[in-house]
Design a protein around this motif. Structure first.
Motif, PDB file in Angstrom:
ATOM      1  N   CYS A 108       0.811  -1.227   0.000  1.00 53.49           N
ATOM      2  CA  CYS A 108       0.000   0.000   0.000  1.00 53.49           C
ATOM      3  C   CYS A 108       0.845   1.277   0.000  1.00 53.49           C
ATOM      4  O   CYS A 108       0.301   2.371  -0.030  1.00 53.49           O
ATOM      5  CB  CYS A 108      -0.947   0.008   1.195  1.00 53.49           C
ATOM      6  SG  CYS A 108      -0.124   0.204   2.787  1.00 53.49           S
ATOM      7  N   LEU A 109       2.154   1.150   0.045  1.00 53.69           N
ATOM      8  CA  LEU A 109       3.103   2.263  -0.033  1.00 53.69           C
ATOM      9  C   LEU A 109       3.046   3.227   1.159  1.00 53.69           C
ATOM     10  O   LEU A 109       3.558   4.323   1.085  1.00 53.69           O
ATOM     11  CB  LEU A 109       2.917   3.037  -1.346  1.00 53.69           C
ATOM     12  CG  LEU A 109       2.975   2.189  -2.614  1.00 53.69           C
ATOM     13  CD1 LEU A 109       2.720   3.047  -3.828  1.00 53.69           C
ATOM     14  CD2 LEU A 109       4.279   1.442  -2.720  1.00 53.69           C
ATOM     15  N   GLU A 110       2.438   2.797   2.254  1.00 47.48           N
ATOM     16  CA  GLU A 110       2.415   3.610   3.466  1.00 47.48           C
ATOM     17  C   GLU A 110       3.789   3.552   4.135  1.00 47.48           C
ATOM     18  O   GLU A 110       4.453   2.514   4.115  1.00 47.48           O
ATOM     19  CB  GLU A 110       1.360   3.092   4.453  1.00 47.48           C
ATOM     20  CG  GLU A 110      -0.046   3.460   4.086  1.00 47.48           C
ATOM     21  CD  GLU A 110      -0.309   4.947   4.200  1.00 47.48           C
ATOM     22  OE1 GLU A 110      -0.092   5.540   5.269  1.00 47.48           O
ATOM     23  OE2 GLU A 110      -0.735   5.517   3.178  1.00 47.48           O
TER      24      GLU A 110
ATOM     25  N   ASP B 217      -1.613  -8.590   7.145  1.00 46.70           N
ATOM     26  CA  ASP B 217      -2.731  -8.828   6.240  1.00 46.70           C
ATOM     27  C   ASP B 217      -3.071  -7.600   5.397  1.00 46.70           C
ATOM     28  O   ASP B 217      -4.217  -7.411   5.000  1.00 46.70           O
ATOM     29  CB  ASP B 217      -3.960  -9.298   7.021  1.00 46.70           C
ATOM     30  CG  ASP B 217      -4.427  -8.274   8.035  1.00 46.70           C
ATOM     31  OD1 ASP B 217      -3.636  -7.349   8.353  1.00 46.70           O
ATOM     32  OD2 ASP B 217      -5.563  -8.365   8.508  1.00 46.70           O
ATOM     33  N   CYS B 218      -2.090  -6.752   5.089  1.00 49.16           N
ATOM     34  CA  CYS B 218      -2.314  -5.556   4.277  1.00 49.16           C
ATOM     35  C   CYS B 218      -2.894  -5.962   2.924  1.00 49.16           C
ATOM     36  O   CYS B 218      -2.360  -6.820   2.239  1.00 49.16           O
ATOM     37  CB  CYS B 218      -1.005  -4.794   4.079  1.00 49.16           C
ATOM     38  SG  CYS B 218      -1.171  -3.347   3.017  1.00 49.16           S
TER      39      CYS B 218
ATOM     40  N   ARG C  85      -6.354   2.994  -0.729  1.00 48.74           N
ATOM     41  CA  ARG C  85      -5.961   1.896   0.160  1.00 48.74           C
ATOM     42  C   ARG C  85      -7.193   1.096   0.543  1.00 48.74           C
ATOM     43  O   ARG C  85      -8.176   1.654   1.011  1.00 48.74           O
ATOM     44  CB  ARG C  85      -5.295   2.427   1.426  1.00 48.74           C
ATOM     45  CG  ARG C  85      -3.937   3.035   1.185  1.00 48.74           C
ATOM     46  CD  ARG C  85      -3.258   3.460   2.476  1.00 48.74           C
ATOM     47  NE  ARG C  85      -2.998   2.272   3.280  1.00 48.74           N
ATOM     48  CZ  ARG C  85      -3.205   2.211   4.589  1.00 48.74           C
ATOM     49  NH1 ARG C  85      -3.656   3.237   5.250  1.00 48.74           N
ATOM     50  NH2 ARG C  85      -2.944   1.094   5.249  1.00 48.74           N
ATOM     51  N   TRP C  86      -7.142  -0.224   0.356  1.00 51.21           N
ATOM     52  CA  TRP C  86      -8.274  -1.088   0.691  1.00 51.21           C
ATOM     53  C   TRP C  86      -8.646  -0.959   2.165  1.00 51.21           C
ATOM     54  O   TRP C  86      -9.817  -1.052   2.518  1.00 51.21           O
ATOM     55  CB  TRP C  86      -7.982  -2.542   0.348  1.00 51.21           C
ATOM     56  CG  TRP C  86      -8.169  -2.846  -1.106  1.00 51.21           C
ATOM     57  CD1 TRP C  86      -7.201  -3.147  -2.006  1.00 51.21           C
ATOM     58  CD2 TRP C  86      -9.401  -2.869  -1.838  1.00 51.21           C
ATOM     59  NE1 TRP C  86      -7.748  -3.350  -3.249  1.00 51.21           N
ATOM     60  CE2 TRP C  86      -9.105  -3.197  -3.175  1.00 51.21           C
ATOM     61  CE3 TRP C  86     -10.725  -2.634  -1.498  1.00 51.21           C
ATOM     62  CZ2 TRP C  86     -10.068  -3.294  -4.162  1.00 51.21           C
ATOM     63  CZ3 TRP C  86     -11.692  -2.741  -2.488  1.00 51.21           C
ATOM     64  CH2 TRP C  86     -11.365  -3.067  -3.793  1.00 51.21           C
ATOM     65  N   ALA C  87      -7.684  -0.721   3.035  1.00 48.46           N
ATOM     66  CA  ALA C  87      -7.961  -0.591   4.464  1.00 48.46           C
ATOM     67  C   ALA C  87      -8.853   0.614   4.744  1.00 48.46           C
ATOM     68  O   ALA C  87      -9.612   0.618   5.711  1.00 48.46           O
ATOM     69  CB  ALA C  87      -6.659  -0.472   5.238  1.00 48.46           C
TER      70      ALA C  87
END
Length: 151
Positions: free
Chosen positions: A45-47, A108-109, A119-121
């Motif tokens: 997610c590139l965070e 589980d990202c 971001r899916w989260a």
């Protein structure tokens, strides 16, 4: 130390060493741990992420003209040169090998949506990008109108 842009010990970052040096017949045995804080970004997610790495180190530094020095290739064992030992290559290699090749912010990202890049989260379970084949669009409109009239 590490893969810049992926995960690494930041430039100027400190590496804490807790080492024991012992004189042995063939040289100096160095053993202990190295600890460093690492920074990088999640591979999915590139965070930005911050983590810590602690590695165990055991390395023999051979005396000049010892049996170990004479019977091993130059890159097989570390050497004592001018009564000094160079810890940097050993510590660097141990830390770099302990770093993940694909670091994750969470185990589980779910990463990023391939359509919008969110971001899916953060997007939620009902997020979607339904696309209809243009050849079926008229039929979809027809059934959508029928469903609306029945209500």
């Amino acid at each position: 130390m590490g893969l810049l842009g992926v995960i690494a010990v930041p430039e100027g970052g400190e590496v804490e060493l807790d080492l024991l040096t012992e004189s042995v017949v063939e040289g100096v045995l160095v053993s202990g741990t190295a600890f460093a804080k690492v920074e990088g970004e999640c591979a999915r997610c590139l965070e930005p992420i911050a983590d810590e790495v602690e590695v165990r180190i055991t390395e023999l530094y051979a005396w000049p003209d010892s049996t170990t020095d004479e019977t091993t290739e130059e890159d097989e064992v570390s050497r004592i040169e001018n009564d000094l030992i160079d810890l940097e290559p050993v510590v660097r290699d141990a830390i770099v090998l302990a770093l993940p090749q694909a670091p994750l912010c969470e185990p589980d990202c779910k990463g990023l949506c391939s359509e919008c890049g969110g971001r899916w989260a953060e997007l939620g379970p009902d997020h979607g990008h339904e696309t209809i084949d243009p050849r079926w669009a008229a039929l979809q409109e027809r059934f959508s109108d029928d469903n609306n009239e029945e209500k």
